[in-house]
Design an enzyme around this catalytic site. Structure first.
Site, mmCIF file in Angstrom:
data_model
loop_
_atom_site.group_PDB
_atom_site.id
_atom_site.type_symbol
_atom_site.label_atom_id
_atom_site.label_comp_id
_atom_site.label_asym_id
_atom_site.label_seq_id
_atom_site.Cartn_x
_atom_site.Cartn_y
_atom_site.Cartn_z
ATOM 1 N N LEU A 41 0.851 -1.193 0.000
ATOM 2 C CA LEU A 41 0.000 0.000 0.000
ATOM 3 C C LEU A 41 0.884 1.241 0.000
ATOM 4 C CD1 LEU A 41 -2.947 -0.568 2.545
ATOM 5 C CD2 LEU A 41 -3.131 -0.198 0.088
ATOM 6 N N ASP A 42 0.573 2.213 -0.839
ATOM 7 C CA ASP A 42 1.306 3.471 -0.842
ATOM 8 C C ASP A 42 1.129 4.189 0.495
ATOM 9 O OD1 ASP A 42 2.139 3.093 -3.464
ATOM 10 O OD2 ASP A 42 0.427 4.181 -4.312
ATOM 11 N N PRO A 43 2.090 5.038 0.888
ATOM 12 C CA PRO A 43 1.963 5.774 2.156
ATOM 13 C C PRO A 43 0.667 6.571 2.279
ATOM 14 C CG PRO A 43 4.194 5.976 1.320
ATOM 15 C CD PRO A 43 3.401 5.280 0.243
ATOM 16 N N ALA A 45 -2.197 5.782 1.194
ATOM 17 C CA ALA A 45 -3.366 4.904 1.271
ATOM 18 C C ALA A 45 -3.503 4.315 2.665
ATOM 19 C CB ALA A 45 -3.252 3.781 0.248
#
Length: 292
Positions: A41-43, A45
């Site tokens: 997961l991207d930061p 998100a």
């Protein structure tokens, strides 16, 4: 001390990388415990991040093909370098007056089996280097479109310039790329303003544990799910002691009745000892957990 084996369904907060979450869990359970995550997961998100502990890390690959669910906010009228809110603004355009029916007609173009071009700022490899590293260095990065599956794409809300969507999809789908392409289709551009992952395979947001509540090893143990959680759809093959002993040593055993192609092997005590694949008339161990 017994080995910690199993999965945590962590509700990742905004601002942390998936590796940050793994590092925090590792500090709680001890440096000697294997810890890994599935589905980065991207930061920016939030939401479900499966974290595996102990020999359950060997089951992470079972989640590669797992379906995933998201709720995202697509902001129309602003294009960014990264296709999300973390990037720099590339262009702004007026947002046209749109009805929910018109928006749904556009969303329909992205349902099912589609071609999607990954974001330039992604972790995909180009000649051994990450695409985002090349892009940050000023290189001209071009990524080939890939075929992906979007099973559900539903408009949840339209509050201009933001539209909130629910997505359920297979592997390899970039929700930021989806937001970018929706904006391009509408002619005004767009980026992903917010994203929450609601499920990864069997791991659901409603049962995920907020990272902040994982304060010590005992709390981790309390929320630990069995390693078999990721293969609950595999049939159980109950072994006698003789066959269990063979499987523990990686030796194939006869496959009798049935048409199943895979199975989870239990010993006489009901413990998971291996994952099996049918190879003709024999069950071949592909992952053995006994004694780890």
């Amino acid at each position: 001390m017994a080995e910690l084996i199993g999965f945590l369904a962590v509700d990742k907060p905004i601002g942390l990388t998936s590796h940050d979450v793994v590092a925090r869990v590792r500090r709680l359970v001890g440096r000697t415990v294997k810890v890994g995550h599935a589905g980065t997961l991207d930061p920016a998100a939030t939401g479900v991040l499966p974290v595996a502990l102990g020999s359950a890390t060997r089951l992470i690959d079972q989640l590669v093909e797992a379906r995933k669910g998201y709720v995202g906010v697509v902001r129309l009228g602003v294009q960014t370098t990264t296709d999300d809110a973390e990037g720099e603004t590339l262009a702004t355009k007026p947002v046209p007056a749109l009805t929910t029916s018109e928006l749904d007609a556009v969303l329909d173009r992205f349902r099912g089996d589609i071609l999607q071009q990954p974001p330039v700022f992604s972790a995909l490899h180009i000649d051994g280097q990450r695409a985002y590293a090349l892009a940050r260095s000023g290189n001209d990065v071009t990524l080939a479109p890939r075929r992906v599956q979007i099973d559900r794409l539903e408009l949840l809300a339209w509050t201009p310039p933001d539209l909130t969507i629910a997505v359920e999809c297979g592997k390899g789908v970039y929700i930021r790329a989806l937001a970018r392409d929706i904006g391009a289709t509408l002619g005004c551009g767009a980026h992903l303003a917010a994203l929450q992952r609601t499920f990864v395979g069997p791991f659901r947001l409603e049962r995920a544990v907020p990272l902040a509540t994982l304060t010590d090893r005992s709390v981790v143990i309390q929320h630990l799910l069995p390693p078999e959680t990721v293969v609950l759809d595999w049939p159980i093959l109950q072994l006698n002691e003789a066959d269990a002993r063979r499987v523990r040593h990686g030796i194939a055993i006869p496959a009798h009745d049935g048409t199943e192609h895979c199975a989870r092997a239990h010993d006489p005590a009901g413990r998971l000892i291996a994952l099996l694949r049918r190879d003709g008339a024999r069950w071949q161990p592909v992952k053995v957990f006994a004694g780890e």
